[in-house]
Scaffold this motif. Sequence first.
Motif, PDB file in Angstrom:
ATOM      1  N   ARG A   2     155.076  55.613  31.412  1.00  0.00           N
ATOM      2  CA  ARG A   2     155.145  54.171  31.164  1.00  0.00           C
ATOM      3  C   ARG A   2     156.596  53.676  31.167  1.00  0.00           C
ATOM      4  NH1 ARG A   2     152.368  50.817  26.097  1.00  0.00           N
ATOM      5  NH2 ARG A   2     153.191  48.770  26.687  1.00  0.00           N
TER       6      ARG A   2
ATOM      7  N   SER B 185     157.768  53.623  34.777  1.00  0.00           N
ATOM      8  CA  SER B 185     157.165  52.503  35.505  1.00  0.00           C
ATOM      9  C   SER B 185     157.812  51.180  35.120  1.00  0.00           C
ATOM     10  CB  SER B 185     155.657  52.445  35.221  1.00  0.00           C
ATOM     11  OG  SER B 185     155.024  53.650  35.596  1.00  0.00           O
TER      12      SER B 185
ATOM     13  N   THR C  50     151.733  53.219  37.688  1.00  0.00           N
ATOM     14  CA  THR C  50     151.206  54.152  36.682  1.00  0.00           C
ATOM     15  C   THR C  50     149.837  54.675  37.091  1.00  0.00           C
ATOM     16  OG1 THR C  50     152.431  53.046  34.910  1.00  0.00           O
ATOM     17  CG2 THR C  50     150.539  54.400  34.264  1.00  0.00           C
TER      18      THR C  50
ATOM     19  N   ASP D 260     151.620  62.785  37.345  1.00  0.00           N
ATOM     20  CA  ASP D 260     152.253  62.363  36.093  1.00  0.00           C
ATOM     21  C   ASP D 260     152.969  63.500  35.383  1.00  0.00           C
ATOM     22  OD1 ASP D 260     149.481  63.042  36.070  1.00  0.00           O
ATOM     23  OD2 ASP D 260     149.380  62.575  33.943  1.00  0.00           O
TER      24      ASP D 260
END
Length: 346
Positions: free
Chosen positions: A52, A55, A71, A80
Amino acid sequence: MKRLITRYILLFIIGSVAFAALFAYLGHRRFHEAGPTTVDLTYVLVKGESLRQISDTLEQRGMIYSNRIFTAGVRLYKFDRRLKAGEYNIPAKASMNDIMEILASGQVIQHKITFVEGWSSFEFIDALEQHQALTGDKPQIPEGSLLPETYFFPRGTTRQQLISQMQEQQQSLLQKLWDNRRTDLPFSTMQEAIILASIVEKETALPSERRHIAGVFINRLRKGMRLQSDPTVVYGIRQGRALERPISYNDLRTAHPYNTYMHHGLPKGPICHPGRLAIEAVFNPMPTEDLYFVADGTGGHRFAKTLQEHNRNVRHWRNIEAEMRKKTISEGSSPESSPPNRSAAD
């Protein structure tokens, strides 16, 4: 009535699925289409950052269209947990998919630093401190312990890590040369070889002369003659910093462990960090009977076997200096006098 309700529910589900499919399609297309940037940019992924955070930063810097789509795409492709910390080059128009793959590649930007042959530890430390891609405290560097070359490293490398790499490079070269050395060389340790190489390095900037200079010093050591090298005197006075004036007769008479006009044999330690060619030169000196050399006025040196021949070369150098002083006076500058370059002279 039940049929009507069932029909509405079914229509809602179908509509939701269709909307989700349309959203996924548009998001997928957005994830793969060219990005908003018009120039190449640098992005630093900090170790420990969440997806997060990554991003959000990319969106704030205008490198992606949507942090949510980025994301979702990274998670959909199971990237990820594959993103790696480091500094990356993000090319213009890179899509979100491109950026994801770049950040997972580990192919970080390699920074460059070049250390000049013959630099002292003082100059090495100054260069290391000024490079913004390096981290860590001000290092302590033993004189003569590093191999000056061009080195590449990623951002965040510590100064000590780079120093260790340069020391390993020098030791690797030294060990190879030491294992294949001639048995008649007048030094018995690798440290003595580095000391002599550092003097050779400072005596000439011409690669073609290094083996010849080494041959002269080897001859003088064998005969028990003082090396009489100006750079050793300067190092003893300034400890690796520039003298910023011509060397004087008083300098030559200043007592310190590096003054090879006053002491026989090698000085106390290296006077710089010698380069590869200077180190190789002391292990493979030019076969010569020369015992003396003096500057020739062109950046090189005149060599001599006898003191008589050497004195003629010194007079030639003195004439050149006189012409240089005349030119300096005619141009309106204040001339500076210095003793002759007495390197390897009695």
